[in-house]
Design an enzyme around this catalytic site. Sequence first.
Site, PDB file in Angstrom:
ATOM      1  N   LYS A  80      31.233 -58.070  66.980  1.00 34.32           N
ATOM      2  CA  LYS A  80      31.613 -56.665  67.033  1.00 34.32           C
ATOM      3  C   LYS A  80      31.787 -56.178  65.603  1.00 34.32           C
ATOM      4  CE  LYS A  80      32.936 -53.560  70.228  1.00 34.32           C
ATOM      5  NZ  LYS A  80      32.584 -53.389  71.630  1.00 34.32           N
ATOM      6  N   GLY A 179      38.817 -41.917  86.786  1.00 31.64           N
ATOM      7  CA  GLY A 179      37.781 -41.668  85.787  1.00 31.64           C
ATOM      8  C   GLY A 179      36.415 -41.523  86.438  1.00 31.64           C
ATOM      9  N   VAL A 180      35.868 -40.304  86.412  1.00 35.17           N
ATOM     10  CA  VAL A 180      34.535 -40.085  86.985  1.00 35.17           C
ATOM     11  C   VAL A 180      33.568 -39.639  85.889  1.00 35.17           C
ATOM     12  CG1 VAL A 180      35.220 -39.730  89.373  1.00 35.17           C
ATOM     13  CG2 VAL A 180      35.274 -37.788  87.800  1.00 35.17           C
ATOM     14  N   GLY A 181      33.543 -40.409  84.800  1.00 32.93           N
ATOM     15  CA  GLY A 181      32.583 -40.182  83.721  1.00 32.93           C
ATOM     16  C   GLY A 181      31.266 -40.841  84.087  1.00 32.93           C
TER      17      GLY A 181
HETATM   18  P1  NAD Z   1      33.049 -41.897  79.999  1.00 29.78           P
HETATM   19  O1  NAD Z   1      33.722 -41.422  78.767  1.00 29.78           O
HETATM   20  O2  NAD Z   1      31.761 -41.296  80.420  1.00 29.78           O
HETATM   21  O3  NAD Z   1      34.053 -41.754  81.256  1.00 29.78           O
HETATM   22  C1  NAD Z   1      35.425 -41.958  81.163  1.00 29.78           C
HETATM   23  C2  NAD Z   1      36.075 -40.883  82.013  1.00 29.78           C
HETATM   24  O4  NAD Z   1      37.475 -41.125  82.063  1.00 29.78           O
HETATM   25  C3  NAD Z   1      35.888 -39.477  81.435  1.00 29.78           C
HETATM   26  O5  NAD Z   1      35.379 -38.608  82.431  1.00 29.78           O
HETATM   27  C4  NAD Z   1      37.292 -39.084  80.990  1.00 29.78           C
HETATM   28  O6  NAD Z   1      37.543 -37.696  81.103  1.00 29.78           O
HETATM   29  C5  NAD Z   1      38.139 -39.886  81.961  1.00 29.78           C
HETATM   30  N1  NAD Z   1      39.512 -40.091  81.520  1.00 29.78           N
HETATM   31  C6  NAD Z   1      39.992 -40.284  80.265  1.00 29.78           C
HETATM   32  N2  NAD Z   1      41.317 -40.419  80.284  1.00 29.78           N
HETATM   33  C7  NAD Z   1      41.696 -40.327  81.569  1.00 29.78           C
HETATM   34  C8  NAD Z   1      42.939 -40.388  82.236  1.00 29.78           C
HETATM   35  N3  NAD Z   1      44.083 -40.595  81.563  1.00 29.78           N
HETATM   36  N4  NAD Z   1      42.964 -40.243  83.573  1.00 29.78           N
HETATM   37  C9  NAD Z   1      41.824 -40.047  84.270  1.00 29.78           C
HETATM   38  N5  NAD Z   1      40.609 -39.971  83.693  1.00 29.78           N
HETATM   39  C10 NAD Z   1      40.559 -40.108  82.361  1.00 29.78           C
HETATM   40  O7  NAD Z   1      32.912 -43.463  79.831  1.00 29.78           O
HETATM   41  P2  NAD Z   1      32.048 -44.470  80.712  1.00 29.78           P
HETATM   42  O8  NAD Z   1      30.816 -44.810  79.978  1.00 29.78           O
HETATM   43  O9  NAD Z   1      31.981 -43.996  82.118  1.00 29.78           O
HETATM   44  O10 NAD Z   1      32.982 -45.759  80.645  1.00 29.78           O
HETATM   45  C11 NAD Z   1      34.159 -45.855  81.432  1.00 29.78           C
HETATM   46  C12 NAD Z   1      34.840 -47.187  81.164  1.00 29.78           C
HETATM   47  O11 NAD Z   1      33.928 -48.240  81.459  1.00 29.78           O
HETATM   48  C13 NAD Z   1      35.267 -47.407  79.700  1.00 29.78           C
HETATM   49  O12 NAD Z   1      36.424 -48.200  79.699  1.00 29.78           O
HETATM   50  C14 NAD Z   1      34.090 -48.200  79.126  1.00 29.78           C
HETATM   51  O13 NAD Z   1      34.512 -48.987  78.015  1.00 29.78           O
HETATM   52  C15 NAD Z   1      33.749 -49.072  80.313  1.00 29.78           C
HETATM   53  N6  NAD Z   1      32.370 -49.581  80.308  1.00 29.78           N
HETATM   54  C16 NAD Z   1      31.328 -48.717  80.325  1.00 29.78           C
HETATM   55  C17 NAD Z   1      30.028 -49.218  80.367  1.00 29.78           C
HETATM   56  C18 NAD Z   1      28.827 -48.305  80.428  1.00 29.78           C
HETATM   57  O14 NAD Z   1      27.718 -48.775  80.729  1.00 29.78           O
HETATM   58  N7  NAD Z   1      28.987 -46.994  80.176  1.00 29.78           N
HETATM   59  C19 NAD Z   1      29.795 -50.601  80.372  1.00 29.78           C
HETATM   60  C20 NAD Z   1      30.896 -51.464  80.383  1.00 29.78           C
HETATM   61  C21 NAD Z   1      32.184 -50.935  80.353  1.00 29.78           C
END
Ligand code: NAD
Length: 358
Positions: A80, A179-181
Site C-alpha cells: 500500500k 451505505g448505498v454507494g
Molecule cells: P462509495 O463512496 O460509492 O459508497 C459509500 C456510501 O456510504 C456513500 O453513498 C456514502 O454517502 C455513504 N455513507 C458515508 N457515510 C455514511 C454514514 N455515516 N451512514 C450511511 N451512509 C454513509 O464507496 P463504495 O465503492 O461503494 O465502497 C463502500 C465500502 O466498500 C467502502 O468501505 C470501501 O472501502 C469498500 N470496498 C469497496 C470496493 C469497490 O469495489 N468499490 C471493494 C472492496 C471494498
Amino acid sequence: MTLFDHPDFAAHEAIHTAYDEATGLKTIIAVHSTALGPAAGGCRMWPYASADLALTDALRLSRAMSYKNAMADIPLGGGKAVIIGDARSQKTPALFEAFGRAVDTLGGRYWTAEDVGVAPSDLACARRTTRYVAGLDGHPAASGDPSPVTAEGVFRGVRLAVRKALGRELDGVTVALQGVGHVGAYLADKLHAAGAKLVITDVNAEALNLVADKTGARIVAPAEIFDVEAEVFAPCALGGAINAQTLPRLKAKVIAGGANNQLASAEIGRAVFERGLLYAPDYVINGGGIINVAGEILALEANTGFDVAWVASKLDRLTQTLEEVLDRAAADGRPTHEVADEMAQARIAAAKRGRLAA
Ligand code: NAD
C-alpha cells in the site's frame, strides 16, 4: 522506538519512503509480502498529522492487502502507498508523476491503484512515469469499475451466511443496508431480486431515493440503521460500523457487507462472536474488487486483454473460501475473523516456504 519495533511492523519486506523537493511529494510505500506475487494495493492521499501516523496507516493497510489477496487466491502479495497531503488542495499532475517515479524505483515489486483521495485522473499522471499502475481506462487490459464484481461477491457471501446462520434462503429475509454507494446500490438490486426486504440508509439523499424507487426499500436515518429489526446487517459505507456503541443495538443474526474494516477492533470481533452473531470477515467477502484489479495486472504483465472468465472463476473460489472460514470457525467454536487471519497467514507462509524451496 525503531521501525523494526513498530507495533504494526508485522515483518514487512520493505518500506520505501520518497520525498520530491520540486513537487513536495512525501510518500511511504509499504510492501508487506511478495510471497504470492508482486505486492498490490491502492494509494491513499490523506492529510496525516505526522509521518508516524502515515507510517502506521501504510503498515496496517499493506498487511491487510496481503491477507485480502491471499484469501482471494490471486497471485499477488500485499502493499500500500500513502501520500501525505490534502487531496482537495495539494494535488498536481507533477506530484503524481513524482509518485509514479517512486513506484517505478521498486521495479514491479509494488503495483499501485486507486484508494481514498486518489482518482483515475491522478493515476493517469502516475502512469506517465511508471507502468505499475492498475485501474486506468482505455486499454485492452482495463478492468473498469470493480464495484459490480465486489457486490456480486458480497451478495453470494450474504446468501451463504444466511444459509449457515438461519438455515434459509434470502426470500423474505430483512437486510439492513448501511451505505448505498457503488457497492451498496448494486448489492441492493441483487438482494431485492432474490426476494429480500431492504431497509436502507445513507447520508446521500439522492442515492437513497434512487435505490428505494428501484427496490421498494424502506429508508431510515443513518443513526437508526443499527436498531432496525432485520436478520442481516450489511455495512457498505465506511469502516468501524461495528463498535462498542453499535453492537449492543444490532438485532441481526448475520453481519455481512462490502465495507472495509467493519470491526472497530479485534476485540469487538470477539464480542460479535460471543453475542452469537455470524460475521463474514470483510476482507474475504469483499475480495471481488481486488480480483477484478488482479485481472488487469495479470493482463498488463502478459500483454493480453482482460480475461472475464478468469475473474468469474476466482469469484466462485472466493465464496468457497468464505464457506471454509465459516465452517472452520463453527467447527472450532471460534470467531470467524480469527480463523480468516490464520488462513491468510498460513497461505502466505506456505508460499514463502515454496519460494525458499524452489
Ligand atoms: P462509495 O463512496 O460509492 O459508497 C459509500 C456510501 O456510504 C456513500 O453513498 C456514502 O454517502 C455513504 N455513507 C458515508 N457515510 C455514511 C454514514 N455515516 N451512514 C450511511 N451512509 C454513509 O464507496 P463504495 O465503492 O461503494 O465502497 C463502500 C465500502 O466498500 C467502502 O468501505 C470501501 O472501502 C469498500 N470496498 C469497496 C470496493 C469497490 O469495489 N468499490 C471493494 C472492496 C471494498
